[in-house]
Design an enzyme around this catalytic site. Structure first.
Site, PDB file in Angstrom:
ATOM      1  CE  LYS A  66     -15.634 -38.195  37.031  1.00  0.00           C
ATOM      2  NZ  LYS A  66     -15.687 -37.513  38.272  1.00  0.00           N
TER       3      LYS A  66
HETATM    4  N1  PMP Z   1     -11.746 -36.940  42.554  1.00  0.00           N
HETATM    5  C1  PMP Z   1     -13.030 -36.771  42.388  1.00  0.00           C
HETATM    6  C2  PMP Z   1     -13.911 -37.060  43.438  1.00  0.00           C
HETATM    7  C3  PMP Z   1     -13.499 -36.365  41.298  1.00  0.00           C
HETATM    8  O1  PMP Z   1     -14.731 -36.083  41.081  1.00  0.00           O
HETATM    9  C4  PMP Z   1     -12.763 -35.754  40.398  1.00  0.00           C
HETATM   10  C5  PMP Z   1     -13.523 -35.317  38.853  1.00  0.00           C
HETATM   11  N2  PMP Z   1     -13.467 -34.179  39.196  1.00  0.00           N
HETATM   12  C6  PMP Z   1     -11.352 -35.913  40.645  1.00  0.00           C
HETATM   13  C7  PMP Z   1     -10.726 -36.542  41.506  1.00  0.00           C
HETATM   14  C8  PMP Z   1     -10.305 -35.660  39.388  1.00  0.00           C
HETATM   15  O2  PMP Z   1     -10.318 -36.705  38.357  1.00  0.00           O
HETATM   16  P1  PMP Z   1     -10.077 -36.219  36.869  1.00  0.00           P
HETATM   17  O3  PMP Z   1      -8.665 -35.629  36.814  1.00  0.00           O
HETATM   18  O4  PMP Z   1     -10.324 -37.615  36.263  1.00  0.00           O
HETATM   19  O5  PMP Z   1     -11.141 -35.074  36.551  1.00  0.00           O
END
Ligand code: PMP
Length: 288
Positions: free
Chosen positions: A149
């Site tokens: 991330k």
């Molecule tokens: N995919 C992307 C590209 C993201 O940026 C996010 C977070 N907003 C998610 C999926 C979902 O991840 P999470 O459930 O950890 O927020």
């Protein structure tokens, strides 16, 4: 608003980072977006674990231990008297010179913002989203592992712009092979004949914390989940579809590319998962 910045709490007007910070110059850094529900930092440990893995993958040493990160995150919420909100925890490579060289950045920059956010208007949780497939392909694991991330969101931002140009609030991004990776800021699930399907990380999906929560909820609800290759056809012809994300939570999708999915209404499986998710948000995590 009080911001945690490199070990201190400063007013938001004073919370500034250098123009030489490589987070700004190159998107060199990692982050987490975390929700606070009624004084519970939802799945904070899981978020910090992902942050640690993201940092490890880009050879960035986090400046704080797990416990120090927990304390700093909770204290940021407390100082802002927040009970519900959205927390952005960012670690950049830090201040360096104008070259890429991360080894010239003496120490990482760490800041935590605890504020409020509402991602999708409430009526979409009732009626469901109508989304599109966007032309920009999701960067593949060979170029930049999607599990990281990182602060490099331009790929997703292009997708987001394209979704908006098509009049949609979210868009599906395909990988180079034409399989579904994820949406621009959410993971995707379909329900078909009693089974949940979602793209694997190797297809270009971020290993979302909400996605992982849905895996746990599905096990409790006796719903099998498969991480698998999905095409647009699979979504068009699914019984149900929903998206997951810290901002989005669990949100139904009722149409893709002008095709109604299933009945064209949020389906029973999605509603069960969403209800189970909502029950969990105040208990599963770290209390302030
Ligand atoms: N995919 C992307 C590209 C993201 O940026 C996010 C977070 N907003 C998610 C999926 C979902 O991840 P999470 O459930 O950890 O927020």
């Amino acid at each position: 608003m009080q911001i945690y910045l490199d070990g201190q709490f400063v007013d938001s007007a004073e919370a500034k980072v250098s123009v030489f910070d490589h987070g700004l110059l190159y998107g060199d850094g990692v982050f987490e977006g975390i929700r606070l529900y009624d004084g519970n930092v939802f799945r904070l440990v899981e978020h910090l674990e992902r942050l640690e893995y993201s940092a490890k993958a880009i050879l960035l040493t986090l400046p704080l231990t797990r416990q120090e990160l927990i304390d700093a995150t909770c204290e940021t919420c407390r100082r802002n008297k927040l009970r519900d909100g959205y927390i952005r925890l960012v670690v950049t490579r830090g201040v360096g010179d104008l070259g890429l060289a991360p080894w010239l950045c003496a120490k990482p920059t760490l800041f935590i913002i605890a504020g409020t956010i509402q991602l999708y208007p409430p009526e979409h949780y009732e009626k469901g989203l109508r989304i599109v497939t966007v032309p920009t392909r999701r960067i593949g694991p060979a170029a930049l592992p999607p599990a990281i991330k990182s602060l490099n969101y331009l790929n997703n931002i292009l997708g987001k712009i394209e979704a908006r140009q098509a009049g949609a609030l979210e868009g599906i991004m395909l990988n180079e092979q034409g399989y579904i990776a994820e949406c621009t800021a959410d993971n995707l699930f379909i329900a078909h004949r009693g089974v949940l399907h979602t793209p694997a990380g190797s297809q270009g999906a971020l290993l979302g914390i909400t996605r992982d929560t849905v895996f746990a909820l599905a096990a409790e609800l006796d719903l099998p989940v498969r991480e698998t290759n999905l095409t647009r056809y699979d979504v068009w012809c699914a019984d149900e579809c929903f998206l997951t994300g810290s901002g989005a939570e669990v949100i139904p999708v009722v149409a893709l590319d002008g095709r109604e999915i299933g009945s064209g209404q949020p389906g029973p499986v999605t509603q069960r998962i969403r209800a189970a998710f909502r029950q969990r948000v105040t208990t599963d995590g770290v209390r302030l």
